[in-house]
Design a protein around this motif. Structure first.
Motif, short mmCIF file in Angstrom:
data_model
loop_
_atom_site.label_atom_id
_atom_site.label_comp_id
_atom_site.label_asym_id
_atom_site.label_seq_id
_atom_site.Cartn_x
_atom_site.Cartn_y
_atom_site.Cartn_z
N GLY A 263 -29.59 -0.67 -6.82
CA GLY A 263 -30.51 0.27 -6.18
C GLY A 263 -29.88 1.00 -5.01
N GLU A 264 -28.75 0.49 -4.53
CA GLU A 264 -28.05 1.19 -3.45
C GLU A 264 -27.26 2.36 -4.02
OE1 GLU A 264 -26.16 -2.10 -0.74
OE2 GLU A 264 -26.49 -2.82 -2.78
N THR A 265 -26.69 3.16 -3.15
CA THR A 265 -25.76 4.18 -3.61
C THR A 265 -24.42 3.95 -2.92
OG1 THR A 265 -26.48 5.67 -1.87
CG2 THR A 265 -27.46 6.00 -4.05
N ILE A 266 -23.39 4.48 -3.54
CA ILE A 266 -22.06 4.33 -2.95
C ILE A 266 -21.29 5.61 -3.18
CG2 ILE A 266 -20.93 3.36 -4.99
CD1 ILE A 266 -19.49 1.42 -3.04
N LYS A 267 -20.41 5.92 -2.25
CA LYS A 267 -19.61 7.13 -2.38
C LYS A 267 -18.47 6.84 -3.36
CE LYS A 267 -17.15 10.18 0.58
NZ LYS A 267 -17.12 11.41 1.09
N PHE A 268 -18.28 7.76 -4.29
CA PHE A 268 -17.21 7.60 -5.27
C PHE A 268 -15.91 8.06 -4.61
CE2 PHE A 268 -14.52 8.42 -8.85
CZ PHE A 268 -14.98 7.64 -9.89
N ASP A 269 -15.21 7.11 -4.03
CA ASP A 269 -13.95 7.46 -3.35
C ASP A 269 -12.87 6.48 -3.80
OD1 ASP A 269 -14.69 5.15 -2.19
OD2 ASP A 269 -14.90 5.96 -0.15
N LYS A 270 -11.76 6.54 -3.11
CA LYS A 270 -10.65 5.71 -3.55
C LYS A 270 -10.96 4.21 -3.47
CE LYS A 270 -5.81 4.81 -3.32
NZ LYS A 270 -4.58 4.82 -2.58
N SER A 271 -11.65 3.81 -2.40
CA SER A 271 -11.95 2.37 -2.28
C SER A 271 -12.84 1.91 -3.44
CB SER A 271 -12.69 2.01 -0.99
OG SER A 271 -12.47 2.94 -0.02
N TYR A 272 -13.78 2.78 -3.81
CA TYR A 272 -14.66 2.39 -4.91
C TYR A 272 -13.90 2.32 -6.23
CZ TYR A 272 -18.56 2.26 -8.16
OH TYR A 272 -19.41 1.90 -9.16
N VAL A 273 -13.05 3.30 -6.46
CA VAL A 273 -12.23 3.29 -7.69
C VAL A 273 -11.37 2.04 -7.73
CG1 VAL A 273 -10.29 4.41 -8.87
CG2 VAL A 273 -12.19 5.80 -8.02
N ARG A 274 -10.71 1.77 -6.59
CA ARG A 274 -9.79 0.64 -6.53
C ARG A 274 -10.55 -0.67 -6.80
NH1 ARG A 274 -7.37 -2.80 -3.17
NH2 ARG A 274 -5.13 -3.07 -3.50
N GLU A 275 -11.68 -0.83 -6.10
CA GLU A 275 -12.45 -2.05 -6.27
C GLU A 275 -12.93 -2.20 -7.72
OE1 GLU A 275 -16.24 -2.22 -4.22
OE2 GLU A 275 -16.03 -4.40 -4.01
N SER A 276 -13.38 -1.10 -8.30
CA SER A 276 -13.94 -1.16 -9.65
C SER A 276 -12.89 -1.46 -10.70
CB SER A 276 -14.63 0.15 -10.00
OG SER A 276 -15.63 0.42 -9.05
N VAL A 277 -11.66 -1.04 -10.42
CA VAL A 277 -10.59 -1.28 -11.37
C VAL A 277 -10.14 -2.74 -11.30
CG1 VAL A 277 -8.11 -0.84 -11.55
CG2 VAL A 277 -9.70 1.07 -11.60
N LEU A 278 -10.09 -3.25 -10.07
CA LEU A 278 -9.59 -4.61 -9.89
C LEU A 278 -10.70 -5.65 -10.11
CD1 LEU A 278 -7.28 -4.04 -6.80
CD2 LEU A 278 -6.73 -3.88 -9.22
N GLU A 279 -11.95 -5.24 -9.79
CA GLU A 279 -13.06 -6.18 -9.92
C GLU A 279 -14.27 -5.42 -10.48
OE1 GLU A 279 -15.37 -9.20 -7.02
OE2 GLU A 279 -13.62 -8.22 -6.18
N PRO A 280 -14.24 -5.16 -11.77
CA PRO A 280 -15.23 -4.26 -12.39
C PRO A 280 -16.68 -4.69 -12.18
CG PRO A 280 -13.48 -4.78 -13.92
CD PRO A 280 -13.29 -5.68 -12.75
N GLN A 281 -16.91 -6.00 -11.98
CA GLN A 281 -18.29 -6.47 -11.88
C GLN A 281 -18.87 -6.29 -10.49
OE1 GLN A 281 -15.85 -8.55 -13.44
NE2 GLN A 281 -16.44 -7.52 -15.32
N ALA A 282 -18.01 -6.01 -9.50
CA ALA A 282 -18.45 -6.02 -8.11
C ALA A 282 -19.60 -5.04 -7.85
CB ALA A 282 -17.27 -5.73 -7.18
N LYS A 283 -19.44 -3.77 -8.29
CA LYS A 283 -20.48 -2.77 -8.00
C LYS A 283 -20.78 -1.94 -9.24
CE LYS A 283 -19.87 -2.62 -3.04
NZ LYS A 283 -18.54 -2.71 -2.46
N ALA A 284 -21.48 -2.55 -10.17
CA ALA A 284 -21.79 -1.86 -11.42
C ALA A 284 -22.72 -0.68 -11.15
CB ALA A 284 -22.46 -2.82 -12.39
N GLN A 285 -22.49 0.42 -11.88
CA GLN A 285 -23.36 1.58 -11.71
C GLN A 285 -24.67 1.37 -12.45
OE1 GLN A 285 -21.75 5.50 -12.27
NE2 GLN A 285 -19.75 4.87 -11.52
N LYS A 286 -25.69 2.10 -11.96
CA LYS A 286 -27.00 2.03 -12.57
C LYS A 286 -26.89 2.47 -14.04
CE LYS A 286 -31.72 3.21 -11.43
NZ LYS A 286 -32.21 4.41 -12.09
#
Ligand code: CUA
Length: 333
Positions: A263-286
């Protein structure tokens, strides 16, 4: 061996492109012809007896059970010999496929939902399998997630990739060309699209290909695109055309807010890309709560490669400035 050596694709089989192929095919046809022969013999005898000993006025069959030692001996002995031959021939072929020769070209294979990754000596990676003509090739294979199975019909080889274990297989390609490679173990939504190409090349062409792949494109966007669409197989699940595929699309996202499953939002930036690549489950998109489908790329993407991917995502978003390739000596002039 007999029947089919070195013929192109037929009604029965794809092209023969490895030393195993003629062996496998001739054995297949031997089994087919043996089965066909006995089918005709048994069914033919049955039909004949039905007719010859049918019930009719004035005919009386014998009431005693008849017995013929010689007949019984032969119809036991002959099938027994055939069964033993089939076993021996099968075991021989199996052992041949299992005994990996020395001095092979070694390639590492990693399967993940739903892409293939091939790693060559020297570190070159690709989503296509490149092998050398008339050279024994060994694949050392593993899976990052679930059971997959690697199948090259033209080579007549197939082997499972098992999570938590290495499996190996070998073959010797005998014909230059491009062949299909399939996953033949049901592994989820996109199992049927988990395919790749196998290029059988001469040593010269293979060396030239390796040399070319050794140097990544100097333009970060090009490099990112190559990683995304080919080398790392991201495009198997993520689109850059805004279409819904298994994973969220990655175009028109850079610098924007994306909604998360929480339900939160997050800015699609380098930290988000990096985190999602290394830990895909951390912040799944809606809408993509099934992020657990994606394996972690920890240890599989270098920092420069993540940078290249970021450059590519930027280039896929309108109005975002993209980093330029460092000017090489030639372009400076
Ligand atoms: Cu991988 Cu089916």
């Amino acid at each position: 061996m007999f029947f089919l050596a070195d013929k192109p694709a037929t009604f029965w089989f794809p092209e023969q492109a490895s030393t195993f192929a003629p062996e496998v095919d001739s054995f297949y046809f031997a089994l087919l012809y043996i089965s066909a022969f006995f089918f005709v013999l048994v069914v033919g005898a049955m039909v004949y007896f039905m007719f010859a000993y049918r019930m009719r006025p004035g005919y009386r069959g014998s009431v005693e059970a008849l017995h013929n030692n010689w007949l019984e001996f032969w119809w036991t002995f002959i099938p027994c010999c055939i069964a033993l031959w089939i076993f021996a021939r099968g075991a021989w072929g199996f052992l041949d496929m299992m005994s990996i020769p020395v001095g092979t070209n070694d390639i590492d294979v990693t399967a993940r939902k739903w892409a293939w990754n091939f790693k060559y000596p020297g570190g070159v990676e690709s989503d296509e399998l490149h092998v050398v003509l008339e050279k024994d090739t060994k694949l050392t294979m593993r899976s990052d997630d679930v059971l997959h199975s690697l199948f090259v019909p033209a080579f007549r080889v197939k082997c499972d990739l098992v999570p938590g274990r290495y499996t190996q297989m070998w073959f010797r390609p005998t014909k230059v060309g491009v062949y299909d490679l399939f996953c033949t173990e049901y592994c989820g939504d996109k199992h049927s699209q988990m395919a790749a190409k196998v290029s059988v090349q001469t040593q010269e062409d293979y060396d030239a290909w390796i040399a070319k792949e050794m140097t990544p494109p100097s333009d970060p966007v090009e490099w990112g695109k190559k990683l995304f669409t080919k080398t790392k197989g991201c495009a198997a699940c993520h689109g850059v055309e805004g279409k819904r595929v298994v994973g969220p699309p990655l175009n028109e996202r850079w610098g924007k807010d994306v909604a998360l499953a929480t339900g939160e939002t997050i800015k699609f930036d380098k930290s988000y890309v990096r985190e999602s690549v290394l830990e895909p489950q951390a912040k799944a998109q809606k809408g993509y709560e099934s992020a657990s489908q994606m394996p972690s790329y920890q240890g599989r993407l270098k920092e420069e490669e993540i940078d290249a991917l970021v450059a590519y995502f930027k280039s896929q978003t309108a109005g975002v400035e993209v980093p330029k390739a460092p000017a090489s000596e030639e372009t400076k002039k």
